[in-house]
Design an enzyme around this catalytic site. Structure first.
Site, PDB file in Angstrom:
ATOM      1  N   CYS A  19      36.362  19.201  21.752  1.00 44.27           N
ATOM      2  CA  CYS A  19      37.424  18.465  21.138  1.00 44.27           C
ATOM      3  C   CYS A  19      38.536  18.390  22.235  1.00 44.27           C
ATOM      4  O   CYS A  19      38.579  18.587  23.133  1.00 44.27           O
ATOM      5  CB  CYS A  19      37.835  19.017  19.923  1.00 44.27           C
ATOM      6  SG  CYS A  19      38.491  20.640  19.634  1.00 44.27           S
ATOM      7  N   THR A  60      41.292  20.190  22.438  1.00 43.94           N
ATOM      8  CA  THR A  60      41.415  21.443  22.817  1.00 43.94           C
ATOM      9  C   THR A  60      40.251  22.534  23.215  1.00 43.94           C
ATOM     10  O   THR A  60      40.385  23.542  23.644  1.00 43.94           O
ATOM     11  CB  THR A  60      42.670  22.266  22.366  1.00 43.94           C
ATOM     12  OG1 THR A  60      42.119  22.485  21.174  1.00 43.94           O
ATOM     13  CG2 THR A  60      43.845  21.537  22.554  1.00 43.94           C
ATOM     14  N   ARG A  70      25.181  48.312  26.563  1.00 43.19           N
ATOM     15  CA  ARG A  70      26.489  48.324  26.153  1.00 43.19           C
ATOM     16  C   ARG A  70      26.900  46.804  25.437  1.00 43.19           C
ATOM     17  O   ARG A  70      27.358  46.814  24.430  1.00 43.19           O
ATOM     18  CB  ARG A  70      27.485  48.507  27.163  1.00 43.19           C
ATOM     19  CG  ARG A  70      27.486  47.642  28.377  1.00 43.19           C
ATOM     20  CD  ARG A  70      28.613  48.219  29.397  1.00 43.19           C
ATOM     21  NE  ARG A  70      28.414  47.387  30.571  1.00 43.19           N
ATOM     22  CZ  ARG A  70      29.395  46.662  31.180  1.00 43.19           C
ATOM     23  NH1 ARG A  70      30.583  46.636  30.600  1.00 43.19           N
ATOM     24  NH2 ARG A  70      29.206  46.143  32.110  1.00 43.19           N
ATOM     25  N   HIS A  71      26.226  46.011  25.988  1.00 45.26           N
ATOM     26  CA  HIS A  71      26.538  44.596  25.335  1.00 45.26           C
ATOM     27  C   HIS A  71      25.787  44.255  24.119  1.00 45.26           C
ATOM     28  O   HIS A  71      26.067  43.698  23.341  1.00 45.26           O
ATOM     29  CB  HIS A  71      26.136  43.567  26.676  1.00 45.26           C
ATOM     30  CG  HIS A  71      26.987  43.675  27.742  1.00 45.26           C
ATOM     31  ND1 HIS A  71      28.457  43.822  27.744  1.00 45.26           N
ATOM     32  CD2 HIS A  71      26.810  43.796  29.100  1.00 45.26           C
ATOM     33  CE1 HIS A  71      29.123  43.841  28.893  1.00 45.26           C
ATOM     34  NE2 HIS A  71      27.920  43.934  29.759  1.00 45.26           N
ATOM     35  N   ASP A  88      34.655  15.339  18.814  1.00 45.83           N
ATOM     36  CA  ASP A  88      35.326  14.639  17.814  1.00 45.83           C
ATOM     37  C   ASP A  88      35.967  13.502  18.654  1.00 45.83           C
ATOM     38  O   ASP A  88      35.560  13.278  19.662  1.00 45.83           O
ATOM     39  CB  ASP A  88      36.807  15.320  17.296  1.00 45.83           C
ATOM     40  CG  ASP A  88      37.864  15.765  18.283  1.00 45.83           C
ATOM     41  OD1 ASP A  88      37.506  15.352  19.591  1.00 45.83           O
ATOM     42  OD2 ASP A  88      38.886  16.160  17.907  1.00 45.83           O
ATOM     43  N   HIS A 106      27.563  38.913  28.796  1.00 46.18           N
ATOM     44  CA  HIS A 106      28.190  39.924  28.021  1.00 46.18           C
ATOM     45  C   HIS A 106      28.021  39.800  26.582  1.00 46.18           C
ATOM     46  O   HIS A 106      27.796  40.599  25.855  1.00 46.18           O
ATOM     47  CB  HIS A 106      29.818  40.161  28.170  1.00 46.18           C
ATOM     48  CG  HIS A 106      30.031  40.829  29.659  1.00 46.18           C
ATOM     49  ND1 HIS A 106      31.144  41.269  30.179  1.00 46.18           N
ATOM     50  CD2 HIS A 106      29.152  40.651  30.938  1.00 46.18           C
ATOM     51  CE1 HIS A 106      30.957  41.454  31.388  1.00 46.18           C
ATOM     52  NE2 HIS A 106      29.879  41.157  31.796  1.00 46.18           N
ATOM     53  N   GLY A 125      39.597  24.077  17.686  1.00 49.84           N
ATOM     54  CA  GLY A 125      39.224  23.700  16.269  1.00 49.84           C
ATOM     55  C   GLY A 125      37.682  23.797  16.481  1.00 49.84           C
ATOM     56  O   GLY A 125      37.199  24.425  15.327  1.00 49.84           O
TER      57      GLY A 125
END
Length: 147
Positions: free
Chosen positions: A64, A66, A132-133, A7, A97, A69
């Protein structure tokens, strides 16, 4: 090919990542944004996530302010496992994982040096393929198919 989108808050970091990818010989497709004028991040995150989900791009990087979003939007797209990472340990673990296929970064959270390290680890770390993953990822896909 790597899908990349941002963004208005992250245009500068996106350009640094593109330069870094090009120097490594990694091809990418830029889904925008291209300027500092305020835009709606869901438009860009969705376009890039759809390209990854459709197989047009192998992985994706979303940026963006943070990273939150963009990661929320990407994870709404069936087949996407987007991880918001602010450290190298998480970037490695989410590939090993979770077989994450998209990375979200916060331009207002990370410096460029750390962001580039996270990108490199995300792109260079293979999925472990451990049973397992694989079982856990299968359960995620099952949940997606129920909705």
């Amino acid at each position: 090919m790597i899908a990349i989108a941002c963004d208005h808050a992250a245009v500068g970091l996106k350009e640094e990542i593109k330069t870094h990818l090009a120097a490594r010989g990694i091809s990418f497709k830029d889904f925008g944004a291209d300027g500092k004028t305020s835009v709606d991040y869901p438009d860009y995150a969705y376009s890039a996530a759809r390209a990854v989900a459709a197989g047009e791009c192998e992985k994706g990087i979303l940026i963006c302010g943070t990273g939150i979003g963009m990661s929320i939007v990407a994870n709404k797209v069936k087949g996407i496992r987007c991880a918001l990472c602010s450290d190298t340990f998480s970037a490695r673990a989410t590939r090993e994982h979770n077989d994450a296929n998209m990375l979200a970064l916060g331009a207002r959270v990370l410096g460029a040096g750390l962001a580039l390290d996270i990108v490199d680890i995300f792109l260079d770390t293979p999925f472990s393929g451990e049973e397992r993953h694989m079982r856990r990822i299968s359960k995620i896909s099952h949940i997606e198919n129920e909705e």
